[in-house]
Design a protein around this motif. Structure first.
Motif, short mmCIF file in Angstrom:
data_model
loop_
_atom_site.label_atom_id
_atom_site.label_comp_id
_atom_site.label_asym_id
_atom_site.label_seq_id
_atom_site.Cartn_x
_atom_site.Cartn_y
_atom_site.Cartn_z
N TRP A 168 -97.82 30.86 10.22
CA TRP A 168 -97.64 31.51 9.63
C TRP A 168 -98.81 32.06 8.52
O TRP A 168 -99.29 31.28 7.92
CB TRP A 168 -96.43 30.99 7.87
CG TRP A 168 -94.76 30.98 9.78
CD1 TRP A 168 -95.33 29.84 9.86
CD2 TRP A 168 -93.98 31.49 9.92
NE1 TRP A 168 -93.51 30.40 11.15
CE2 TRP A 168 -93.13 31.38 9.64
CE3 TRP A 168 -94.03 33.05 8.80
CZ2 TRP A 168 -91.70 31.93 10.67
CZ3 TRP A 168 -92.44 33.50 9.21
CH2 TRP A 168 -91.34 33.15 10.02
N TYR A 169 -98.09 32.89 7.94
CA TYR A 169 -99.34 33.80 6.72
C TYR A 169 -98.10 33.95 5.94
O TYR A 169 -97.78 34.30 6.36
CB TYR A 169 -100.13 34.77 7.20
CG TYR A 169 -101.14 34.61 8.33
CD1 TYR A 169 -101.27 34.25 9.95
CD2 TYR A 169 -102.95 34.36 8.14
CE1 TYR A 169 -101.78 33.79 10.50
CE2 TYR A 169 -103.94 34.20 9.42
CZ TYR A 169 -103.19 33.64 10.46
OH TYR A 169 -104.19 33.41 11.41
N VAL A 229 -101.07 30.27 6.28
CA VAL A 229 -100.15 28.79 5.31
C VAL A 229 -100.27 28.29 6.53
O VAL A 229 -100.41 26.94 6.36
CB VAL A 229 -98.66 29.34 5.96
CG1 VAL A 229 -98.24 28.08 4.96
CG2 VAL A 229 -98.72 30.58 4.40
N ALA A 230 -100.28 28.21 7.75
CA ALA A 230 -99.94 27.01 8.74
C ALA A 230 -100.20 27.75 10.76
O ALA A 230 -98.93 28.83 10.79
CB ALA A 230 -98.59 26.16 8.89
N ASN A 253 -102.38 23.24 12.21
CA ASN A 253 -103.16 23.72 10.85
C ASN A 253 -102.39 24.09 10.04
O ASN A 253 -101.56 24.76 10.37
CB ASN A 253 -104.69 24.41 11.58
CG ASN A 253 -105.71 24.40 13.02
OD1 ASN A 253 -105.73 23.28 12.98
ND2 ASN A 253 -105.29 25.19 13.80
N TYR A 254 -102.95 23.42 8.68
CA TYR A 254 -101.73 23.76 7.70
C TYR A 254 -103.34 24.37 6.25
O TYR A 254 -104.57 23.66 6.24
CB TYR A 254 -101.40 22.85 7.14
CG TYR A 254 -100.24 21.94 6.89
CD1 TYR A 254 -100.37 21.37 8.74
CD2 TYR A 254 -99.32 23.29 7.52
CE1 TYR A 254 -99.63 21.01 9.91
CE2 TYR A 254 -97.91 22.79 8.13
CZ TYR A 254 -98.17 21.92 9.04
OH TYR A 254 -96.75 21.65 10.33
N SER A 278 -103.05 24.28 0.05
CA SER A 278 -102.34 24.18 -0.39
C SER A 278 -100.74 23.93 -0.30
O SER A 278 -100.01 23.37 -0.61
CB SER A 278 -101.94 25.59 -0.79
OG SER A 278 -101.81 27.05 0.33
N VAL A 279 -100.07 23.87 1.02
CA VAL A 279 -99.05 23.26 1.42
C VAL A 279 -99.10 21.94 2.22
O VAL A 279 -98.58 21.33 2.62
CB VAL A 279 -98.18 24.40 2.70
CG1 VAL A 279 -98.52 25.57 1.51
CG2 VAL A 279 -99.30 24.51 3.80
N LYS A 280 -100.51 21.95 2.67
CA LYS A 280 -100.52 20.28 3.62
C LYS A 280 -99.73 19.54 2.69
O LYS A 280 -99.88 19.51 1.54
CB LYS A 280 -102.23 19.71 4.07
CG LYS A 280 -102.49 19.13 5.09
CD LYS A 280 -103.81 18.82 4.66
CE LYS A 280 -104.99 20.16 5.66
NZ LYS A 280 -106.07 19.96 5.87
#
Length: 116
Positions: free
Chosen positions: A36-37, A48-49, A58-59, A62-64
């Motif tokens: 996802w971007y 994003v992930a 991978n994240y 900012s969202v990890k």
């Protein structure tokens, strides 16, 4: 060709949650990476992930620890669970898949709007 159908975007208040889905069809054999971007107004599209064959993820920083990406191989679908949403998460979210030939396909995008 690979077709991607995204769903799950919408308007939510800060602190709320959404789950995005992206279903792949067509020439799905050989897809090794699904992700996802997102792109906010005036900003570049950013990762994003992503989830890679074998389960590695991978994240973005900012969202990890907040978002979770998962994949259902039987349904050829990738999900993005987004709890604790913040206004800065507002963006158009795009699904992207990459095959063994390093060719990528993009979804049409789904709007996520988080109000404060």
């Amino acid at each position: 060709q690979v077709q991607l159908v995204e769903s799950g975007g919408g308007l939510v208040q800060a602190g709320g949650s959404l789950r995005l889905s992206c279903a792949a069809s067509g020439s799905i054999f050989g897809i090794i990476r699904m992700g996802w971007y997102r792109q906010a107004p005036g900003k570049q599209r950013e990762l994003v992930a992503e989830i890679i064959n074998g389960g590695r993820t991978n994240y973005a920083d900012s969202v990890k620890g907040r978002f979770t990406i998962s994949r259902d191989n039987a349904k050829n679908t990738v999900y993005l669970q987004m709890p604790s949403l913040k206004p800065e998460d507002t963006a158009v979210y795009y699904c992207k898949v990459t095959n063994t030939r390093s060719y990528s396909y993009w979804g049409q995008g789904t709007q996520v709007t988080v109000s404060s």
